[in-house]
Design a protein around this motif. Structure first.
Motif, PDB file in Angstrom:
ATOM      1  N   ARG A   1      -9.269  61.344 -82.104  1.00  0.00           N
ATOM      2  CA  ARG A   1      -9.832  62.573 -82.677  1.00  0.00           C
ATOM      3  C   ARG A   1      -9.789  62.562 -84.204  1.00  0.00           C
ATOM      4  N   VAL A   2      -8.711  62.040 -84.757  1.00  0.00           N
ATOM      5  CA  VAL A   2      -8.519  62.089 -86.204  1.00  0.00           C
ATOM      6  C   VAL A   2      -9.135  60.883 -86.916  1.00  0.00           C
ATOM      7  N   LEU A   3      -8.999  59.695 -86.324  1.00  0.00           N
ATOM      8  CA  LEU A   3      -9.388  58.463 -87.001  1.00  0.00           C
ATOM      9  C   LEU A   3     -10.671  57.835 -86.469  1.00  0.00           C
ATOM     10  N   GLY A   4     -11.086  58.225 -85.258  1.00  0.00           N
ATOM     11  CA  GLY A   4     -12.260  57.598 -84.658  1.00  0.00           C
ATOM     12  C   GLY A   4     -11.859  56.527 -83.657  1.00  0.00           C
ATOM     13  N   PRO A   5     -12.807  55.703 -83.199  1.00  0.00           N
ATOM     14  CA  PRO A   5     -12.519  54.685 -82.184  1.00  0.00           C
ATOM     15  C   PRO A   5     -11.385  53.751 -82.591  1.00  0.00           C
ATOM     16  N   LEU A   6     -10.535  53.423 -81.621  1.00  0.00           N
ATOM     17  CA  LEU A   6      -9.387  52.551 -81.852  1.00  0.00           C
ATOM     18  C   LEU A   6      -9.693  51.146 -81.343  1.00  0.00           C
ATOM     19  N   TRP A   7      -8.814  50.196 -81.684  1.00  0.00           N
ATOM     20  CA  TRP A   7      -9.086  48.812 -81.310  1.00  0.00           C
ATOM     21  C   TRP A   7      -7.827  48.073 -80.877  1.00  0.00           C
ATOM     22  N   SER A   8      -8.048  46.956 -80.212  1.00  0.00           N
ATOM     23  CA  SER A   8      -6.987  46.029 -79.822  1.00  0.00           C
ATOM     24  C   SER A   8      -7.570  44.626 -79.845  1.00  0.00           C
TER      25      SER A   8
ATOM     26  N   SER B   1      -3.369  42.343 -54.534  1.00  0.00           N
ATOM     27  CA  SER B   1      -3.484  43.509 -53.660  1.00  0.00           C
ATOM     28  C   SER B   1      -2.260  44.395 -53.825  1.00  0.00           C
ATOM     29  N   SER B   2      -2.497  45.709 -53.880  1.00  0.00           N
ATOM     30  CA  SER B   2      -1.410  46.671 -54.018  1.00  0.00           C
ATOM     31  C   SER B   2      -1.724  47.881 -53.153  1.00  0.00           C
ATOM     32  N   ASN B   3      -0.873  48.112 -52.176  1.00  0.00           N
ATOM     33  CA  ASN B   3      -1.037  49.260 -51.282  1.00  0.00           C
ATOM     34  C   ASN B   3      -2.423  49.273 -50.635  1.00  0.00           C
ATOM     35  N   GLY B   4      -2.899  48.088 -50.272  1.00  0.00           N
ATOM     36  CA  GLY B   4      -4.172  47.975 -49.580  1.00  0.00           C
ATOM     37  C   GLY B   4      -5.394  47.942 -50.473  1.00  0.00           C
ATOM     38  N   SER B   5      -5.204  47.962 -51.796  1.00  0.00           N
ATOM     39  CA  SER B   5      -6.334  47.937 -52.728  1.00  0.00           C
ATOM     40  C   SER B   5      -6.285  46.663 -53.566  1.00  0.00           C
ATOM     41  N   ASP B   6      -7.470  46.138 -53.894  1.00  0.00           N
ATOM     42  CA  ASP B   6      -7.568  44.913 -54.684  1.00  0.00           C
ATOM     43  C   ASP B   6      -7.838  45.232 -56.148  1.00  0.00           C
ATOM     44  N   TYR B   7      -7.099  44.543 -57.029  1.00  0.00           N
ATOM     45  CA  TYR B   7      -7.282  44.712 -58.471  1.00  0.00           C
ATOM     46  C   TYR B   7      -7.233  43.347 -59.143  1.00  0.00           C
ATOM     47  N   THR B   8      -8.110  43.160 -60.125  1.00  0.00           N
ATOM     48  CA  THR B   8      -8.169  41.901 -60.864  1.00  0.00           C
ATOM     49  C   THR B   8      -7.853  42.173 -62.330  1.00  0.00           C
ATOM     50  N   PRO B   9      -6.718  41.690 -62.824  1.00  0.00           N
ATOM     51  CA  PRO B   9      -6.328  41.978 -64.208  1.00  0.00           C
ATOM     52  C   PRO B   9      -6.986  41.044 -65.216  1.00  0.00           C
ATOM     53  N   PHE B  10      -6.944  41.447 -66.472  1.00  0.00           N
ATOM     54  CA  PHE B  10      -7.326  40.571 -67.574  1.00  0.00           C
ATOM     55  C   PHE B  10      -6.282  39.452 -67.662  1.00  0.00           C
ATOM     56  N   TYR B  11      -6.536  38.467 -68.518  1.00  0.00           N
ATOM     57  CA  TYR B  11      -5.613  37.347 -68.644  1.00  0.00           C
ATOM     58  C   TYR B  11      -4.258  37.767 -69.219  1.00  0.00           C
ATOM     59  N   ASN B  12      -4.267  38.755 -70.099  1.00  0.00           N
ATOM     60  CA  ASN B  12      -3.039  39.131 -70.797  1.00  0.00           C
ATOM     61  C   ASN B  12      -3.117  40.599 -71.204  1.00  0.00           C
ATOM     62  N   PRO B  13      -1.971  41.240 -71.466  1.00  0.00           N
ATOM     63  CA  PRO B  13      -2.027  42.601 -72.020  1.00  0.00           C
ATOM     64  C   PRO B  13      -2.735  42.597 -73.370  1.00  0.00           C
ATOM     65  N   LEU B  14      -3.335  43.703 -73.707  1.00  0.00           N
ATOM     66  CA  LEU B  14      -3.989  43.853 -74.999  1.00  0.00           C
ATOM     67  C   LEU B  14      -2.955  43.784 -76.111  1.00  0.00           C
TER      68      LEU B  14
END
Length: 264
Positions: A142-149, A250-263
């Motif tokens: 809100r104050v600075l605009g779009p953020l980045w990583s 898979s977690s609790n019956g749901s499939d998720y595909t993560p990025f290679y690393n945390p931002l």
């Protein structure tokens, strides 16, 4: 907000009251202040924002309307007329004529503890996923605009061994959403983006890019701009830049595909 008046010259410019430095409006909102004020001071010949206070808004200041949604332009529109009034009043009263008298309501000890409102730099928009809450992130948007990583991307998926590099990503649109079934497993690693689906992911499947904050809030990244590319749908941009990993969990019956690393 301070209006500085040189001891012998009648010119002025906006500065900060509780915050001393070049960006008081931004830091007032970033700190979540609900009140602010204006100050008329002389220019110090040696130090920035260390002049003699000639006049200022009485404590505790005036209220900021809707402080949790107020933007910098809106705050400027609020304080600018009040700053102009105090400047004109100070000139009419001749407050700048030597010998000048300190009219500040804060003690000398309190003046030393004023918060430095540093100039806003690109690094101020760099998300600290390990420590920032959703409130921190949304307030900075809100104050600075779009953020980045920075996101880790694979240079060539067919190469062996694989090589990686970091590319800057600007998040142009994201929102808090309700956690999905099984997604809470990713809350233990704030800043690790993931897609709600199994590898291989295709952008036309209607899937999204999600990430948890430090305080366990789930964000959906709707739009983002990868370094060197145009702003685009987040999943499409992530797939094009080769940010999405090749392993599905898979977690609790749901499939998720993560990025290679945390931002980063």
């Amino acid at each position: 907000m301070l209006w500085q008046l040189p001891r012998h010259v009648s010119s002025a410019g906006p500065r900060g009251a509780l915050f001393r430095g070049p960006a008081p409006l931004h830091h007032t909102l970033l700190a979540g202040r609900t009140r602010t004020g204006v100050t008329l001071q002389t220019l110090d010949l040696k130090d920035f924002d260390h002049g003699v206070i000639l006049q200022q808004t009485p404590s505790p200041g005036f209220e900021i309307p809707n402080p949790e949604s107020c933007t910098v332009p809106e705050l400027l529109n609020l304080v600018a007329p009040k700053g102009a009034e105090i400047l004109v009043d100070g000139i009419r009263k001749g407050l700048f004529v030597p010998p000048v008298h300190d009219a500040g309501w804060r003690s000398p000890e309190e003046h030393e503890s004023l918060i430095h409102a540093a100039k806003i730099k690109p690094e101020d928009r760099h998300i600290d996923w390990a420590n920032w809450t959703w409130l921190d992130i949304s307030r900075r948007i809100r104050v600075l605009g779009p953020l980045w990583s920075k996101a880790l991307v694979i240079n060539d998926a067919t190469a062996n061994p694989s090589s990686f590099q970091y590319r800057r990503v600007i998040f142009t649109e994201m929102e808090e959403v309700e956690p999905m079934k099984g997604s809470e497993a990713y809350a233990v690693v704030p800043g690790l983006p993931f897609v709600d689906g199994a590898h291989p992911i295709e952008s036309r499947q209607g899937k999204g890019v999600y990430v948890f904050t430090q305080d366990g809030k789930l964000l959906r990244i709707n739009q983002m701009k990868v370094e060197g590319e145009q702003n685009a749908d987040a999943l499409r941009a992530a797939l094009k830049a080769r940010m999405v990993g090749g392993r599905t969990f898979s977690s609790n019956g749901s499939d998720y595909t993560p990025f290679y690393n945390p931002l980063q």
